[in-house]
Write a protein that holds these residues in place. Structure first.
Motif, PDB file in Angstrom:
ATOM      1  N   ASP A 112      43.900  37.857  59.812  1.00 57.39           N
ATOM      2  CA  ASP A 112      43.837  39.139  60.514  1.00 57.39           C
ATOM      3  C   ASP A 112      43.650  40.306  59.540  1.00 57.39           C
ATOM      4  N   LYS A 113      43.254  40.013  58.310  1.00 58.95           N
ATOM      5  CA  LYS A 113      43.052  41.033  57.274  1.00 58.95           C
ATOM      6  C   LYS A 113      41.574  41.100  56.886  1.00 58.95           C
ATOM      7  N   TYR A 114      41.199  42.228  56.288  1.00 59.23           N
ATOM      8  CA  TYR A 114      39.825  42.447  55.848  1.00 59.23           C
ATOM      9  C   TYR A 114      39.799  42.624  54.336  1.00 59.23           C
ATOM     10  N   PHE A 115      38.777  42.034  53.718  1.00 58.33           N
ATOM     11  CA  PHE A 115      38.613  42.032  52.268  1.00 58.33           C
ATOM     12  C   PHE A 115      37.176  42.398  51.933  1.00 58.33           C
ATOM     13  N   GLY A 116      36.938  42.734  50.672  1.00 63.87           N
ATOM     14  CA  GLY A 116      35.582  43.014  50.234  1.00 63.87           C
ATOM     15  C   GLY A 116      35.333  42.436  48.855  1.00 63.87           C
ATOM     16  N   ARG A 117      34.110  41.944  48.637  1.00 68.48           N
ATOM     17  CA  ARG A 117      33.743  41.386  47.335  1.00 68.48           C
ATOM     18  C   ARG A 117      32.389  41.944  46.919  1.00 68.48           C
ATOM     19  N   LEU A 118      32.232  42.143  45.610  1.00 63.25           N
ATOM     20  CA  LEU A 118      30.969  42.622  45.061  1.00 63.25           C
ATOM     21  C   LEU A 118      29.931  41.509  45.154  1.00 63.25           C
ATOM     22  N   VAL A 119      28.822  41.784  45.840  1.00 62.91           N
ATOM     23  CA  VAL A 119      27.789  40.764  45.997  1.00 62.91           C
ATOM     24  C   VAL A 119      26.468  41.159  45.335  1.00 62.91           C
ATOM     25  N   TRP A 120      26.357  42.416  44.902  1.00 60.39           N
ATOM     26  CA  TRP A 120      25.133  42.883  44.248  1.00 60.39           C
ATOM     27  C   TRP A 120      25.486  44.029  43.318  1.00 60.39           C
ATOM     28  N   LEU A 121      24.884  44.027  42.156  1.00 58.26           N
ATOM     29  CA  LEU A 121      25.048  45.106  41.182  1.00 58.26           C
ATOM     30  C   LEU A 121      23.677  45.609  40.764  1.00 58.26           C
TER      31      LEU A 121
ATOM     32  N   MET B  12      38.423  44.578  47.220  1.00 61.80           N
ATOM     33  CA  MET B  12      39.091  45.222  48.359  1.00 61.80           C
ATOM     34  C   MET B  12      39.986  44.170  49.006  1.00 61.80           C
ATOM     35  N   ARG B  13      41.241  44.558  49.270  1.00 55.45           N
ATOM     36  CA  ARG B  13      42.192  43.560  49.743  1.00 55.45           C
ATOM     37  C   ARG B  13      43.079  44.063  50.873  1.00 55.45           C
TER      38      ARG B  13
ATOM     39  N   ASN C 234      43.945  47.892  49.626  1.00 54.01           N
ATOM     40  CA  ASN C 234      43.819  48.318  48.233  1.00 54.01           C
ATOM     41  C   ASN C 234      42.385  48.137  47.791  1.00 54.01           C
ATOM     42  N   ILE C 235      41.965  48.998  46.866  1.00 55.61           N
ATOM     43  CA  ILE C 235      40.632  48.882  46.289  1.00 55.61           C
ATOM     44  C   ILE C 235      40.770  48.961  44.774  1.00 55.61           C
ATOM     45  N   TYR C 236      40.047  48.083  44.113  1.00 50.89           N
ATOM     46  CA  TYR C 236      40.051  48.020  42.658  1.00 50.89           C
ATOM     47  C   TYR C 236      38.742  48.612  42.157  1.00 50.89           C
ATOM     48  N   ASP C 237      38.826  49.508  41.189  1.00 51.99           N
ATOM     49  CA  ASP C 237      37.641  50.132  40.598  1.00 51.99           C
ATOM     50  C   ASP C 237      37.392  49.517  39.231  1.00 51.99           C
ATOM     51  N   PRO C 238      36.380  48.654  39.110  1.00 56.08           N
ATOM     52  CA  PRO C 238      36.129  48.000  37.825  1.00 56.08           C
ATOM     53  C   PRO C 238      35.640  48.962  36.739  1.00 56.08           C
ATOM     54  N   LYS C 239      35.216  50.170  37.136  1.00 57.78           N
ATOM     55  CA  LYS C 239      34.764  51.130  36.119  1.00 57.78           C
ATOM     56  C   LYS C 239      35.920  51.613  35.255  1.00 57.78           C
ATOM     57  N   ASN C 240      37.133  51.660  35.834  1.00 54.92           N
ATOM     58  CA  ASN C 240      38.278  52.132  35.048  1.00 54.92           C
ATOM     59  C   ASN C 240      39.458  51.161  35.059  1.00 54.92           C
ATOM     60  N   GLY C 241      39.323  50.047  35.767  1.00 56.09           N
ATOM     61  CA  GLY C 241      40.381  49.049  35.788  1.00 56.09           C
ATOM     62  C   GLY C 241      41.595  49.454  36.610  1.00 56.09           C
ATOM     63  N   SER C 242      41.421  50.414  37.503  1.00 56.67           N
ATOM     64  CA  SER C 242      42.554  50.904  38.301  1.00 56.67           C
ATOM     65  C   SER C 242      42.498  50.399  39.735  1.00 56.67           C
ATOM     66  N   ASP C 243      43.675  50.242  40.309  1.00 59.60           N
ATOM     67  CA  ASP C 243      43.841  49.809  41.689  1.00 59.60           C
ATOM     68  C   ASP C 243      44.385  50.985  42.489  1.00 59.60           C
ATOM     69  N   TYR C 244      43.847  51.216  43.678  1.00 57.99           N
ATOM     70  CA  TYR C 244      44.244  52.348  44.509  1.00 57.99           C
ATOM     71  C   TYR C 244      44.574  51.876  45.918  1.00 57.99           C
TER      72      TYR C 244
END
Length: 150
Positions: free
Chosen positions: A49-58, A90-91, A105-115
């Motif tokens: 019942d949760k939504y996630f996101g993964r990087l599929v293209w750069l 995204m988790r 939560n969202i993780y920003d790989p540009k700075n290594g931070s989780d928000y």
């Protein structure tokens, strides 16, 4: 029926269809979205019942030496060798109603931070993604565009 009435009827049907598309649908966010900078695409998917996101293209998938880009800014040294493509950044979002997904939560790989993060579907092809620390007032919103329907 004259041309004006036909045009008005077509406009009404289009508006009704757009409103119906935004009806209370928890899975409306599922699909592939391009971030506001155009540097990456994220596939949002449902698990349980949760939504996630993964990087599929750069936009820039490889380093200058041709090797795949990795998560070099991750605070966990062991994770720095993991490829960015395929990274779940995204988790654990839950649908809150009114085209809004919260408590994720969202993780920003540009700075290594989780928000902390929330998402709002503005229309079927526009998603506002707001990352923040503490309260939503102190954050930044990025506007994503749908690339592939679910």
């Amino acid at each position: 029926m004259n041309q004006f009435k036909k045009s008005l009827l077509i406009l009404f049907v289009c508006l009704f269809s757009a409103v119906a598309a935004l009806a209370d649908n928890p899975d409306a966010v599922v699909g592939v979205w391009k971030n506001g900078e155009g540097t990456g695409m994220i596939q949002i998917y449902k698990s349980g019942d949760k939504y996630f996101g993964r990087l599929v293209w750069l936009k820039v998938p490889n380093n200058p030496d041709g090797t795949p880009r990795t998560d070099v800014n991750n605070p966990d040294e062991a994770a720095r060798k993991k490829p960015l493509k395929g990274l779940v950044n995204m988790r654990s979002f839950t649908y809150a109603g009114d085209n809004k997904w919260e408590a994720g939560n969202i993780y920003d790989p540009k700075n290594g931070s989780d928000y902390s993060c929330e998402m709002t579907l503005v229309d079927p092809n526009t998603l506002e993604v707001r990352g923040f620390i503490g309260v939503s007032l102190f954050g930044r919103t990025d506007v994503w565009k749908r690339q592939v329907k679910k």
